[in-house]
Motif scaffolding. Structure first.
Motif, PDB file in Angstrom:
ATOM      1  N   ALA A  33       0.825  -1.206   0.000  1.00  7.83           N
ATOM      2  CA  ALA A  33       0.000   0.000   0.000  1.00  7.83           C
ATOM      3  C   ALA A  33       0.861   1.259   0.000  1.00  7.83           C
ATOM      4  O   ALA A  33       1.876   1.333   0.692  1.00  7.83           O
ATOM      5  CB  ALA A  33      -0.929   0.005   1.215  1.00  7.83           C
ATOM      6  N   LEU A  34       0.442   2.253  -0.781  1.00  8.61           N
ATOM      7  CA  LEU A  34       1.104   3.556  -0.824  1.00  8.61           C
ATOM      8  C   LEU A  34       0.324   4.617  -0.051  1.00  8.61           C
ATOM      9  O   LEU A  34       0.871   5.661   0.281  1.00  8.61           O
ATOM     10  CB  LEU A  34       1.239   4.032  -2.281  1.00  8.61           C
ATOM     11  N   THR A  35      -0.944   4.352   0.176  1.00 10.79           N
ATOM     12  CA  THR A  35      -1.800   5.343   0.822  1.00 10.79           C
ATOM     13  C   THR A  35      -2.603   4.687   1.938  1.00 10.79           C
ATOM     14  O   THR A  35      -2.685   3.461   2.031  1.00 10.79           O
ATOM     15  CB  THR A  35      -2.804   5.954  -0.180  1.00 10.79           C
ATOM     16  N   GLU A  36      -3.216   5.516   2.735  1.00  9.20           N
ATOM     17  CA  GLU A  36      -4.166   4.995   3.701  1.00  9.20           C
ATOM     18  C   GLU A  36      -5.407   4.545   2.946  1.00  9.20           C
ATOM     19  O   GLU A  36      -5.584   4.842   1.761  1.00  9.20           O
ATOM     20  CB  GLU A  36      -4.509   6.053   4.744  1.00  9.20           C
ATOM     21  N   THR A  37      -6.280   3.831   3.614  1.00  5.94           N
ATOM     22  CA  THR A  37      -7.492   3.320   2.986  1.00  5.94           C
ATOM     23  C   THR A  37      -8.629   4.306   3.164  1.00  5.94           C
ATOM     24  O   THR A  37      -8.876   4.809   4.252  1.00  5.94           O
ATOM     25  CB  THR A  37      -7.881   1.957   3.590  1.00  5.94           C
ATOM     26  N   TRP A  38      -9.315   4.595   2.056  1.00 11.21           N
ATOM     27  CA  TRP A  38     -10.494   5.456   2.045  1.00 11.21           C
ATOM     28  C   TRP A  38     -11.708   4.545   2.127  1.00 11.21           C
ATOM     29  O   TRP A  38     -11.843   3.602   1.352  1.00 11.21           O
ATOM     30  CB  TRP A  38     -10.497   6.274   0.752  1.00 11.21           C
ATOM     31  N   LEU A  39     -12.589   4.781   3.102  1.00 10.83           N
ATOM     32  CA  LEU A  39     -13.821   4.009   3.278  1.00 10.83           C
ATOM     33  C   LEU A  39     -15.012   4.957   3.183  1.00 10.83           C
ATOM     34  O   LEU A  39     -14.971   6.091   3.684  1.00 10.83           O
ATOM     35  CB  LEU A  39     -13.862   3.328   4.648  1.00 10.83           C
ATOM     36  N   TYR A  40     -16.070   4.499   2.553  1.00  6.13           N
ATOM     37  CA  TYR A  40     -17.242   5.353   2.400  1.00  6.13           C
ATOM     38  C   TYR A  40     -18.474   4.475   2.243  1.00  6.13           C
ATOM     39  O   TYR A  40     -18.432   3.446   1.565  1.00  6.13           O
ATOM     40  CB  TYR A  40     -17.093   6.248   1.170  1.00  6.13           C
ATOM     41  N   GLN A  41     -19.582   4.850   2.855  1.00  9.70           N
ATOM     42  CA  GLN A  41     -20.852   4.191   2.605  1.00  9.70           C
ATOM     43  C   GLN A  41     -21.785   5.204   1.973  1.00  9.70           C
ATOM     44  O   GLN A  41     -22.123   6.223   2.587  1.00  9.70           O
ATOM     45  CB  GLN A  41     -21.496   3.632   3.881  1.00  9.70           C
ATOM     46  N   ARG A  42     -22.159   4.934   0.726  1.00 10.41           N
ATOM     47  CA  ARG A  42     -23.058   5.834   0.000  1.00 10.41           C
ATOM     48  C   ARG A  42     -24.474   5.294   0.105  1.00 10.41           C
ATOM     49  O   ARG A  42     -24.745   4.133  -0.180  1.00 10.41           O
ATOM     50  CB  ARG A  42     -22.680   5.913  -1.474  1.00 10.41           C
TER      51      ARG A  42
END
Length: 67
Positions: A54-63
């Protein structure tokens, strides 16, 4: 760096996922189209990685689709 866009979804179809560097910065931008037939909430998860991890943190979203 090879660009990979591992977007994880549930309850939705994903199309045209891409990751690109933002010119003149060390920032990357990810974009994608979501397609859903139902009115259920959609869980999304995205991060950028290379061949080493991984290069970035994880983006989490509930739409939640509009009513």
């Amino acid at each position: 760096m090879e660009s990979r866009t591992p977007v994880r979804t549930s309850g939705v179809r994903l199309e045209r996922a891409a990751a690109r560097p933002v010119k003149g910065t060390a920032t990357w931008r990810c974009n994608f189209d979501l397609l859903s037939d139902g009115g259920e909430p959609m869980d999304l998860r995205c991060f950028l990685r290379d061949g080493f991890g991984a290069l970035t943190e994880t983006w989490l979203y509930q739409r939640t689709p509009p009513a």
